[in-house]
Enzyme design. Structure first.
Site, PDB file in Angstrom:
ATOM      1  N   ARG A   1       0.864  -1.178   0.000  1.00  0.00           N
ATOM      2  CA  ARG A   1       0.000   0.000   0.000  1.00  0.00           C
ATOM      3  C   ARG A   1       0.906   1.235   0.000  1.00  0.00           C
ATOM      4  O   ARG A   1       1.950   1.247   0.675  1.00  0.00           O
ATOM      5  CB  ARG A   1      -0.899   0.033   1.243  1.00  0.00           C
ATOM      6  CG  ARG A   1      -2.102  -0.893   1.176  1.00  0.00           C
ATOM      7  CD  ARG A   1      -3.127  -0.461   0.116  1.00  0.00           C
ATOM      8  NE  ARG A   1      -4.311  -1.299   0.096  1.00  0.00           N
ATOM      9  CZ  ARG A   1      -4.499  -2.336  -0.720  1.00  0.00           C
ATOM     10  NH1 ARG A   1      -3.559  -2.684  -1.586  1.00  0.00           N
ATOM     11  NH2 ARG A   1      -5.625  -3.023  -0.690  1.00  0.00           N
TER      12      ARG A   1
ATOM     13  N   GLU B   1      -3.184   7.808  -3.949  1.00  0.00           N
ATOM     14  CA  GLU B   1      -3.737   7.339  -5.227  1.00  0.00           C
ATOM     15  C   GLU B   1      -5.062   8.015  -5.545  1.00  0.00           C
ATOM     16  O   GLU B   1      -5.884   8.198  -4.635  1.00  0.00           O
ATOM     17  CB  GLU B   1      -3.966   5.817  -5.152  1.00  0.00           C
ATOM     18  CG  GLU B   1      -2.711   5.045  -5.325  1.00  0.00           C
ATOM     19  CD  GLU B   1      -2.920   3.534  -5.245  1.00  0.00           C
ATOM     20  OE1 GLU B   1      -1.980   2.848  -4.828  1.00  0.00           O
ATOM     21  OE2 GLU B   1      -4.004   3.050  -5.596  1.00  0.00           O
TER      22      GLU B   1
ATOM     23  N   HIS C   1      -1.220   0.554  -9.790  1.00  0.00           N
ATOM     24  CA  HIS C   1      -1.874  -0.402  -8.874  1.00  0.00           C
ATOM     25  C   HIS C   1      -2.497  -1.582  -9.646  1.00  0.00           C
ATOM     26  O   HIS C   1      -3.708  -1.802  -9.594  1.00  0.00           O
ATOM     27  CB  HIS C   1      -2.952   0.314  -8.034  1.00  0.00           C
ATOM     28  CG  HIS C   1      -3.253  -0.397  -6.741  1.00  0.00           C
ATOM     29  ND1 HIS C   1      -3.651   0.248  -5.601  1.00  0.00           N
ATOM     30  CD2 HIS C   1      -3.217  -1.719  -6.420  1.00  0.00           C
ATOM     31  CE1 HIS C   1      -3.855  -0.631  -4.632  1.00  0.00           C
ATOM     32  NE2 HIS C   1      -3.589  -1.841  -5.107  1.00  0.00           N
TER      33      HIS C   1
HETATM   34  C1  DGY Z   1      -5.570  -5.916  -2.935  1.00  0.00           C
HETATM   35  O1  DGY Z   1      -6.242  -6.915  -3.200  1.00  0.00           O
HETATM   36  O2  DGY Z   1      -5.478  -5.492  -1.788  1.00  0.00           O
HETATM   37  C2  DGY Z   1      -4.841  -5.250  -4.051  1.00  0.00           C
HETATM   38  O3  DGY Z   1      -4.237  -4.076  -3.714  1.00  0.00           O
HETATM   39  C3  DGY Z   1      -5.722  -5.120  -5.265  1.00  0.00           C
HETATM   40  O4  DGY Z   1      -5.643  -6.377  -5.798  1.00  0.00           O
END
Ligand code: DGY
Length: 324
Positions: A238, A267, A285
């Site tokens: 993240r 983002e 992402h």
């Molecule tokens: C998640 O699943 O947390 C990703 O960031 C998106 O696939």
């Protein structure tokens, strides 16, 4: 009577087909999220919600629609949902683990390879018509094979990245507050070190931790300074796990050599410096973005909401204590 479910954004058809006939569906079939007033209005008569990581599900929302008993996130990460608030209110929250592990690890490894071997920069160079002749030092980068891979966070995805690293004959070090068993360490060929050692020794540092209050800005100016000047940072976890401004400065001033980033602190915005820097390989992402995996994630989210609303324990419940 059938339970009613809102799908907040476009998802794969297979999941919609699974839900049809099992629940009453209100499908917002759009890539744009619902403005919060519309989201609340459409949730007013729903029992469940299938949402995505761009939907913020906080205490105020849950208080406004206490009828919603299950929130099913189409993602493994769930930092967009206030879990303690959900648990306090008896709301079941689910996610989609497992099905995206290898797809995400593939992308993390693509960023390791791409940032280490300067692929983004090389492509831009070629497309700009600058390739006039082969040169001994043209776009030289850093070897992946035989180097040291540092994995920060040794959960499912961290393990899948470690396996790929071993396949490239890398030495694999890891740090996680929770040390893995000796058996798993032996099987994967990984060595447990402190976070400081990991920062100091990794040629490639790949982040695989969930975003929590503890991991916010886990990598900032101090951590970047502790890394080798030839090292590469890769983030598919993240954005806010990394202090993005500090990273942009570190890349600009050569504190570290390069970065491969799939996620960003704010983002969809990206720090303007990262957009300019040749040594930042940046993608929007997409770590879990294969058609098969995204389809499986959507179907899993649909199964979770149906199970939860039927009074069963959903297979991927994030806050099981809510059922106690
Ligand atoms: C998640 O699943 O947390 C990703 O960031 C998106 O696939």
């Amino acid at each position: 009577m059938q339970r009613a479910v809102l799908i907040s954004k476009h998802i794969y058809r297979e999941a919609v087909d699974y839900l049809a006939g099992r629940v009453q569906l209100d499908y917002h079939d759009s890539d744009d999220g619902l403005p919060s007033a519309d989201l609340l209005a459409r949730l007013a008569d729903k029992d469940g919600l299938i949402c995505q990581l761009t939907d913020r599900i906080d205490a105020a929302l849950m208080d406004a629609v206490p009828n919603v008993r299950v929130v099913s996130n189409v993602a493994v990460g769930f930092d967009n949902i206030d879990i303690p608030a959900a648990t306090e209110r008896g709301v079941i929250v689910t996610n989609t683990p497992g099905v995206l592990t290898d797809t995400t690890a593939d992308l993390a490894f693509a960023l390791i390879l791409g940032a280490g071997r300067r692929l983004g920069e090389s492509e831009r160079y070629l497309r700009a018509g600058r390739f006039r002749q082969w040169r001994i030092d043209l776009l030289t980068g850093w070897d992946i094979w035989g180097s040291t891979l540092g994995v920060l966070g040794m959960g499912r995805i961290g393990q899948a990245v470690a396996r790929r690293g071993r396949g490239f004959n890398m030495r694999v070090l890891y740090y996680d507050p929770l040390r893995q068993s000796e058996d798993l360490e032996r099987e994967l060929g990984i060595e447990y070190v402190s976070k400081d050692e990991l920062l100091a020794q990794a040629d490639f540092l790949s982040l695989h931790c969930a975003l929590t209050a503890e991991t916010h800005h886990l990598i900032g100016a101090d951590e970047l300074s502790a890394m080798k000047s030839t090292s590469v940072l890769v983030n598919t976890s993240r954005g806010p796990v990394v202090d993005e401004a500090a990273l942009a400065d570190a890349l600009e001033s050569g504190v570290i050599a390069a970065a491969g980033l799939d996620v960003f602190e704010h983002e969809p915005e990206v720090h303007p410096k990262l957009l300019r820097l040749e040594n930042a390989l940046i993608v929007p992402h997409i770590a879990s973005a294969s058609i098969a995996t995204r389809t499986r994630m959507c179907v899993m989210a649909a199964e979770n909401v149906v199970a939860g609303l039927a009074g069963h324990r959903p297979p991927n419940i994030v806050n099981p204590e809510v059922l106690d």
